[in-house]
Design an enzyme around this catalytic site. Sequence first.
Site, PDB file in Angstrom:
ATOM      1  N   ARG A 147       0.863  -1.180   0.000  1.00  0.00           N
ATOM      2  CA  ARG A 147       0.000   0.000   0.000  1.00  0.00           C
ATOM      3  C   ARG A 147       0.897   1.226   0.000  1.00  0.00           C
ATOM      4  O   ARG A 147       1.879   1.284   0.754  1.00  0.00           O
ATOM      5  CB  ARG A 147      -0.920   0.032   1.218  1.00  0.00           C
ATOM      6  CG  ARG A 147      -0.216   0.120   2.545  1.00  0.00           C
ATOM      7  CD  ARG A 147      -0.919   1.034   3.522  1.00  0.00           C
ATOM      8  NE  ARG A 147      -0.417   2.403   3.493  1.00  0.00           N
ATOM      9  CZ  ARG A 147      -1.025   3.432   4.066  1.00  0.00           C
ATOM     10  NH1 ARG A 147      -2.175   3.265   4.686  1.00  0.00           N
ATOM     11  NH2 ARG A 147      -0.493   4.636   4.023  1.00  0.00           N
ATOM     12  N   THR A 149       1.572   5.322   0.565  1.00  0.00           N
ATOM     13  CA  THR A 149       1.189   6.275   1.595  1.00  0.00           C
ATOM     14  C   THR A 149      -0.180   6.886   1.312  1.00  0.00           C
ATOM     15  O   THR A 149      -0.448   7.346   0.201  1.00  0.00           O
ATOM     16  CB  THR A 149       2.249   7.383   1.679  1.00  0.00           C
ATOM     17  OG1 THR A 149       3.505   6.782   2.030  1.00  0.00           O
ATOM     18  CG2 THR A 149       1.880   8.427   2.712  1.00  0.00           C
ATOM     19  N   GLU A 150      -1.049   6.876   2.333  1.00  0.00           N
ATOM     20  CA  GLU A 150      -2.400   7.436   2.250  1.00  0.00           C
ATOM     21  C   GLU A 150      -3.234   6.801   1.141  1.00  0.00           C
ATOM     22  O   GLU A 150      -4.144   7.419   0.601  1.00  0.00           O
ATOM     23  CB  GLU A 150      -2.341   8.956   2.069  1.00  0.00           C
ATOM     24  CG  GLU A 150      -1.578   9.676   3.155  1.00  0.00           C
ATOM     25  CD  GLU A 150      -2.185   9.515   4.531  1.00  0.00           C
ATOM     26  OE1 GLU A 150      -3.394   9.281   4.616  1.00  0.00           O
ATOM     27  OE2 GLU A 150      -1.444   9.620   5.530  1.00  0.00           O
ATOM     28  N   PHE A 151      -2.895   5.552   0.806  1.00  0.00           N
ATOM     29  CA  PHE A 151      -3.596   4.811  -0.239  1.00  0.00           C
ATOM     30  C   PHE A 151      -3.457   5.459  -1.611  1.00  0.00           C
ATOM     31  O   PHE A 151      -4.264   5.202  -2.513  1.00  0.00           O
ATOM     32  CB  PHE A 151      -5.075   4.628   0.105  1.00  0.00           C
ATOM     33  CG  PHE A 151      -5.369   3.369   0.875  1.00  0.00           C
ATOM     34  CD1 PHE A 151      -4.443   2.846   1.755  1.00  0.00           C
ATOM     35  CD2 PHE A 151      -6.577   2.709   0.743  1.00  0.00           C
ATOM     36  CE1 PHE A 151      -4.701   1.692   2.470  1.00  0.00           C
ATOM     37  CE2 PHE A 151      -6.857   1.545   1.448  1.00  0.00           C
ATOM     38  CZ  PHE A 151      -5.914   1.038   2.314  1.00  0.00           C
TER      39      PHE A 151
END
Length: 415
Positions: A147, A149-151
Site C-alpha cells: 500500500r 502512503t495514504e492509499f
Amino acid sequence: MRAICLYLHVHQPYRVRAYSIFEVARDHNYWKADYYSKQSNERIFKKVAEKSYHPMFDLIERNIKRFPDFKVSLSITGTWLEQAEEWDQALIAQVKRMVKTGQVEIVAETYYHSLAFFYDQAEFESQVERHQTRIEQLFGVKTKVFRDTEFAYNDKLGEWIDTVGFSKFGFKGCLTEGWDKVLGWRSPNHIYRAPNAKNTRLLLKNYRLSDDIAFRFSDRNWKEWPLTVNKYQNWLDMDCLRGNLVNLFMDFETFGENQWADTGIFEFMENLISKWLAVYENKFVTVSEALELEEPVDEVSMPQTVTWADTERDLSAWAGNSMQDEAERILYDMRKDVMMTGDQRLINDWRRLTTSDHPYYMCTKYWNDGDVHAYFSPYDSPYDAFMFFMNAVRDLQYRLMNNQKKRENSTKNLT
C-alpha cells in the site's frame, strides 16, 4: 463464505519543532542538527500508546487467542517502529507475538510514510526496500502486499507493482480506495486487477462501512447514531449481497485516539468480532488470503491519483497549494547530493523530512477537511508548519554544503 478483511495502518511521524531561522547554520556542527523535539514526539507517542496502541493491540491479541478465524492485517511505518523501539518496546514484542500466530499479516509501504513515488522513483524504491528489510529483520516475515502512503494509487503505480514490485519485492497485490468515481456501479467487495496487469490484484476499501466506524461512530449529529453492533451487522449482511468480501480499512488510531474509549469504540469492535464469527459462514481474512478468494472480476483504471483522504480523495491534502509544492520540490531536488555524501545522519534527517505529514500540516483547506487537518497539526497554522519545515531544509542545505566543502578539501590534501 463471507469474509471481512480488516486492515489497520500504524504510523507516527517525527514532527519538526519550532525551528527558528536564527538557528539555521548555527549552534551545531554539520552532523549534529536537531530538527525534531524529542520531548514533544515522545510525549505524543506515549499519549497515543496509552489511549490507542496498548488497548487496541490487547484487543486484537485477546481475540486472536479466542478465535482461530480472527485475522488482521497491519501496515507499520519505519518512523513508528523507531519510536516504539525507543519509547515502548513492549509494543514491538506484542506485534512479534501476534505475527508468529499467523493471524496477523504485515503490509508493505514506504519506510518513511512518504509520497516519494510522485517525486523520485529511486527514492521511492529505496524506502520500499528499507521497509521490507526492516519488517523481515524484526518480525521474520516478508511482505507480500503493498500500500502506498495514504492509499495513493494510480495506473502508473499499478504498472510498477506489476513489474518491479512483483519481480524485486514479490508483491502480488495492492490496497487502495474503492472510490465511487472509479468504480461507478461496481462493488468494492470483489477482487480487481490493474490495467494490463499479469501479476497484480487490487483490494479496494469499502469506504462507506469503513468510515462509519472511523469517522462517524461518535458523531451525535449523524442520523444513524448510535451505531450498534446489531445495526452494523445488518449493514454487513446487506452489503454482502454485492460481493462476499468486505474490506474494512482504517487508521489504527481510530480506536482510542480518533474515537475515544468513552465512545464505546473498543466494546463495539470486540462485540463485532464475536458476533460476526458466530455465523458459521463468516470469517476474517488477511490481505494475502483476500487476494486468493476469487479471480479478478474486472479491470479498474485510475489514470488520476486516488487517495483515502478528504472529500476529494486525491493528492490535494499534500499538494494543493504553493507552500506544499515549493517545500516538496526543494526537498527532493536535494536528494542526489544528499545521497552522494554517504553521511547517514544527514541522509536520515533528509528522509525524515520526506514524511507526508509535513506537507499535510501545510494544507490550507477549509470547512470539514480543514478541521481535520487542524486537529492533527502540532502547529498554530499551516504557515508556521511551512516556515519551520523550510528552516529545517535550509539548515540541511547548509550541512550539505559544509559536507561538500570538507570532501573537496580532503581531495585537495590528498593531491
